[in-house]
Write a protein that holds these residues in place. Structure first.
Motif, PDB file in Angstrom:
ATOM      1  N   PHE A 124       0.962  13.561   4.366  1.00 48.56           N
ATOM      2  CA  PHE A 124      -0.221  13.018   5.551  1.00 48.56           C
ATOM      3  C   PHE A 124       0.312  14.315   6.447  1.00 48.56           C
ATOM      4  O   PHE A 124       0.605  14.409   8.268  1.00 48.56           O
ATOM      5  CB  PHE A 124       0.518  11.561   6.228  1.00 48.56           C
ATOM      6  N   ARG A 142       4.074   2.231   8.124  1.00 49.63           N
ATOM      7  CA  ARG A 142       5.046   1.189   9.296  1.00 49.63           C
ATOM      8  C   ARG A 142       4.398  -0.349   9.622  1.00 49.63           C
ATOM      9  O   ARG A 142       5.330  -1.217  10.408  1.00 49.63           O
ATOM     10  CB  ARG A 142       5.692   1.492  11.017  1.00 49.63           C
ATOM     11  N   HIS A 143       3.054  -0.360  10.191  1.00 55.49           N
ATOM     12  CA  HIS A 143       2.729  -1.566  10.085  1.00 55.49           C
ATOM     13  C   HIS A 143       2.223  -2.257   8.536  1.00 55.49           C
ATOM     14  O   HIS A 143       1.576  -3.709   8.489  1.00 55.49           O
ATOM     15  CB  HIS A 143       1.028  -1.278  10.399  1.00 55.49           C
ATOM     16  N   ALA A 144       2.971  -2.239   7.503  1.00 53.43           N
ATOM     17  CA  ALA A 144       2.013  -2.550   6.081  1.00 53.43           C
ATOM     18  C   ALA A 144       3.101  -2.454   5.202  1.00 53.43           C
ATOM     19  O   ALA A 144       2.985  -2.773   4.328  1.00 53.43           O
ATOM     20  CB  ALA A 144       1.205  -1.247   5.233  1.00 53.43           C
ATOM     21  N   LEU A 190       4.654   6.438  -1.380  1.00 51.75           N
ATOM     22  CA  LEU A 190       5.347   6.404   0.153  1.00 51.75           C
ATOM     23  C   LEU A 190       6.537   5.500   0.231  1.00 51.75           C
ATOM     24  O   LEU A 190       6.246   4.712  -0.186  1.00 51.75           O
ATOM     25  CB  LEU A 190       4.433   6.502   1.305  1.00 51.75           C
ATOM     26  N   TYR A 240      -5.622   3.331  -4.557  1.00 51.46           N
ATOM     27  CA  TYR A 240      -4.448   3.843  -4.832  1.00 51.46           C
ATOM     28  C   TYR A 240      -4.362   4.928  -5.118  1.00 51.46           C
ATOM     29  O   TYR A 240      -3.746   5.805  -6.055  1.00 51.46           O
ATOM     30  CB  TYR A 240      -4.577   3.398  -6.685  1.00 51.46           C
ATOM     31  N   ALA A 241      -4.960   5.889  -4.174  1.00 55.87           N
ATOM     32  CA  ALA A 241      -4.388   6.973  -3.849  1.00 55.87           C
ATOM     33  C   ALA A 241      -2.933   7.582  -3.995  1.00 55.87           C
ATOM     34  O   ALA A 241      -2.169   6.583  -3.171  1.00 55.87           O
ATOM     35  CB  ALA A 241      -4.867   8.165  -2.617  1.00 55.87           C
ATOM     36  N   THR A 283       0.504  -1.592   0.048  1.00 57.41           N
ATOM     37  CA  THR A 283      -0.245  -0.076  -0.089  1.00 57.41           C
ATOM     38  C   THR A 283       0.763   1.198  -0.172  1.00 57.41           C
ATOM     39  O   THR A 283       1.188   2.271  -0.773  1.00 57.41           O
ATOM     40  CB  THR A 283      -0.980   0.084   1.091  1.00 57.41           C
ATOM     41  N   PRO A 294       5.949   6.896   8.568  1.00 55.02           N
ATOM     42  CA  PRO A 294       5.181   6.729  10.100  1.00 55.02           C
ATOM     43  C   PRO A 294       3.946   5.843   8.971  1.00 55.02           C
ATOM     44  O   PRO A 294       3.707   5.321  10.688  1.00 55.02           O
ATOM     45  CB  PRO A 294       4.989   7.839  10.324  1.00 55.02           C
ATOM     46  N   PHE A 295       3.398   6.585   8.494  1.00 55.30           N
ATOM     47  CA  PHE A 295       2.059   5.347   8.086  1.00 55.30           C
ATOM     48  C   PHE A 295       2.478   4.244   7.478  1.00 55.30           C
ATOM     49  O   PHE A 295       1.075   3.666   7.488  1.00 55.30           O
ATOM     50  CB  PHE A 295       1.164   6.274   7.221  1.00 55.30           C
ATOM     51  N   HIS A 318      -2.120  11.049  -3.670  1.00 52.21           N
ATOM     52  CA  HIS A 318      -2.223  12.743  -3.106  1.00 52.21           C
ATOM     53  C   HIS A 318      -1.581  12.968  -4.245  1.00 52.21           C
ATOM     54  O   HIS A 318      -0.528  14.549  -3.842  1.00 52.21           O
ATOM     55  CB  HIS A 318      -1.192  12.562  -2.216  1.00 52.21           C
ATOM     56  N   GLY A 350       1.054   4.441  -2.832  1.00 50.37           N
ATOM     57  CA  GLY A 350       1.044   5.732  -2.817  1.00 50.37           C
ATOM     58  C   GLY A 350       2.279   6.683  -2.699  1.00 50.37           C
ATOM     59  O   GLY A 350       2.093   7.586  -2.882  1.00 50.37           O
TER      60      GLY A 350
END
Lengths: 546, 134
Positions: free
Chosen positions: A533, A107-109, A99, A180-181, A93, A104-105, A183, A97
């Motif tokens: 973010f 880290r669990h993905a 990134l 699939y944003a 993800t 930081p967004f 931004h 995106g």
């Protein structure tokens, strides 16, 4: 509970097209064979993109990409060893995106729903020991950065980019509203797509950089008609952008392809593929003036619907995959990925990969359905439904394009509302049973009895958090000045809308800049925050001028 | 009687919204007020919105495993802020084993793919009523 199959219910397809219990010659009367069908490989390509007997069957492949690039590379080798004919890789993800994995967004993905890819080093690892010019490489990854990565990698390896085959998805119109944003504003998304396509048409002419992706938008619950109408709207928007740049339609037309979804309504999905080929051929020849017959015949690849699969009784998903694969074999598509039985829980496990590939192999080799091209051609029902779907798709394209500028429409949330409405419609249909779903709204079993294949389907793996430390070392080890210079170059190029962004993205990729950094710089040039973010500092400092 | 107010959010980079949109609709149909925070939230933002909007229940929708890690952070933040808001989690990826684990972490209810709409509505109503009674 209603199962939607009682005799009182009006007959309809999954797209809610009213149908009859029986079709007869009168339902297809007055159609001239050459005009509406034609042989496979001949205009309007309803019956197939290629002449009968030229290449039977399709490219068998399964969706892959998991963890870091090295782990995904092992997956590729495993799949090729099982008889897979091409590679199909999806990003996680964060990657989709734009990134970086150390955001930081993320880290669990990192690496849990696809592979984590953000720089040229990653492409080197991803395709280690894979012959770039001998295996077809298809990508659900951010297009321009993938083209740049593959191009740079091919040159490093002494492979001619002109010999590379495969594809990368484009999703400029709807990505922000679906999964699939990135931004970015519409104008930038369109520019990135067109720049990548224009570059590839010249430098990588066998590679489909113009792969329209109607799969991922369908996972919101839109129906087959909406799927193709929106797909055509995006294709047409991109074509108009490329023509406005002065490109010849036949310079990129032969490399337009569509990645579609396949739901459970067997004949409707077959009819959808046939209608799409016909619509595409007529659009290219009659509306956009394409002269090269290769521009008229669209390549179609398919990913079977994940939304049609269930978490309950996962073994049933194997049956669904087989039904969908058979439909697509009959429709005559160029490539296929079967969504695997563990789809509701995770990206495919090794066990699920085997089943998906074996499904394709059994359907093609044992059922013999591909020996004869377009075996459903001439069926009163299929021909009638092909006509009906084609006219509904056409009507919807006309209606939406009649509403004005697509960029404004996208920004106004029009498409977003369409997707939300479809999602609600789908959820209601599952609740009220008008969309029968075995194991969900009919023939359900108690959770404790639902054990077959559950354990393997539910097996989890950890996010690739080691990527976060790896990124820190990677960033520290780069030539900081070269990266900074490349990012500045990209920023300057982005400010000048008459320039292609491709050279600057390739330069950035080669200098070691990450996709997250390059995307951040592009967002800045378009007046957006570099980090959507608001957590990271800007990749480059710029003085406010414009 | 006060309308039950529910915050629906998806955490991290999970972009699957089908379940969240569907559940928001189900709760609205049941007469509840839904604040739909959509995608791209971190626990800090969720807790802040929950407090600012004085919601009765926080609903986390998930189609990736990220929520398993965020659940700890979310519960810790709620305790730190002394916010007595029950949290429910729902999504196709939630297995019975996950549901047990979540409850041990203090999540009030967990709904897997087999959960029925009326079951979710009932559970959220009860949690809201219990919170109002304290």
């Amino acid at each position: 509970m209603s199962t939607g199959t009682s005799d009182q219910d009006a007959l309809q397809t999954e797209s809610r097209i009213p149908i009859q219990p029986l079709y007869r010659p009168a339902d297809v009367a007055g159609k001239e064979y050459e005009a509406v069908l034609g042989d496979p490989g001949a205009f309007p390509f309803t019956r197939g993109a290629r002449p009968a007997g030229t290449r039977r069957g399709w490219i068998h492949r399964e969706l892959s990409g998991e963890g870091d690039p090295r782990r995904s590379n092992e997956q590729f080798k495993y799949l090729l060893g099982l008889g897979q004919m091409g590679l199909d890789v999806i990003g996680d993800t964060a990657t989709m995106g734009l990134l970086d994995p150390d955001h930081p967004f993320a880290r669990h993905a990192v690496g849990t729903q696809g592979v984590s890819i953000c720089c040229l080093d990653d492409f080197r690892e991803l395709y280690r020991e894979i012959p770039l010019d001998r295996v077809s490489l298809s990508h659900s990854l951010p297009a321009i950065f993938t083209v740049a990565g593959l191009y740079a990698l091919a040159l490093e390896r002494g492979v001619s980019p002109a010999n590379m085959r495969g594809s990368v998805i484009q999703s400029p119109f709807f990505c922000e509203d679906c999964g699939y944003a990135v931004h970015m504003p519409f104008a930038l998304r369109l520019r990135l797509a067109a720049d990548a396509i224009e570059f590839s048409a010249r430098e990588m002419p066998k590679f489909h950089t113009f792969l329209e992706d109607t799969y991922y938008i369908s996972e919101n619950g839109i129906d087959a008609v909406e799927e193709m109408a929106l797909g055509f709207i995006e294709v047409r928007g991109l074509i108009r952008e490329l023509l406005a740049r002065g490109l010849d339609i036949d310079s990129f037309g032969p490399r337009i392809a569509i990645l579609v979804n396949c739901r459970m309504d067997f004949f409707e999905e077959v009819a959808k593929i046939r209608a799409t080929r016909r619509l595409f051929a007529r659009m290219m020849r009659d509306e956009f003036g394409a002269k090269d017959p290769r521009s008229w015949a669209v390549n179609i690849s398919v990913h079977t619907s994940g939304l049609s699969l269930t978490a309950q009784q996962p073994v049933n998903n194997i049956v669904r995959g087989a039904v969908q694969a058979l439909a697509m074999a009959c429709a005559g598509v160029q490539a296929l990925e079967v969504s695997t039985f563990d789809e509701a829980f995770r990206t495919p496990s090794p066990e699920a990969h085997i089943v998906g590939l074996r499904t394709q192999q059994v359907v093609e080799l044992e059922s013999r359905v591909t020996q004869v091209a377009d075996p459903m051609g001439g069926s009163y029902y299929v021909e009638s439904l092909t006509d009906e779907i084609e006219s509904r798709i056409s009507e919807m394209i006309g209606r939406i394009e009649g509403m004005g500028d697509m960029a404004k429409l996208a920004d106004s949330g029009f498409f977003r509302r369409m997707f939300d409405e479809a999602t609600e419609r789908h959820s209601r249909a599952l609740i009220d049973g008008t969309l029968p779903k075995v194991g969900v709204n009919v023939h359900a079993v108690a959770d404790e009895e639902d054990t077959l294949l559950r354990e393997v389907a539910e097996r989890k793996f950890e996010p690739s958090r080691e990527r976060i430390e790896w990124m820190a070392a990677y960033r520290a080890g780069r030539d900081a000045r070269a990266v900074e210079q490349a990012l500045r170059g990209l920023y300057e190029a982005a400010l000048d809308t008459s320039q292609s962004l491709m050279p600057a993205v390739i330069a950035g990729t080669r200098a070691g800049a990450t996709n997250g950094e390059m995307a951040g710089v592009l967002r800045m040039a378009y007046g957006r925050p570099a980090d959507p973010f608001g957590v990271l500092s800007d990749p480059i400092a710029v003085t406010a001028s414009a | 009687m006060k309308r039950v107010k529910v915050l629906i959010a998806i955490l991290g980079l999970d972009q699957h919204e089908v379940g969240a949109v569907a559940v928001a609709r189900i709760l609205r149909d049941a007469g509840m007020e839904v604040i739909y925070a959509g995608r791209f939230n971190l626990p800090t933002g969720v807790v802040k919105t929950a407090i600012d909007e004085d919601v009765d229940v926080i609903g986390i929708s998930c189609h990736s495993w990220e929520y398993l890690y965020y659940a700890d952070e979310l519960m810790e933040l709620l305790r730190k802020e002394q916010a007595e808001v029950p949290v429910v989690v729902g999504g196709s990826v939630v297995t019975p084993g996950d549901a047990r684990e979540l409850k041990e972490k203090g999540i009030a209810a967990a709904f897997g793919p087999a959960s029925r709409p009326e079951e979710m509505v009932q559970s959220i109503r009860e949690l809201a009523a219990a919170r109002a009674a304290t």
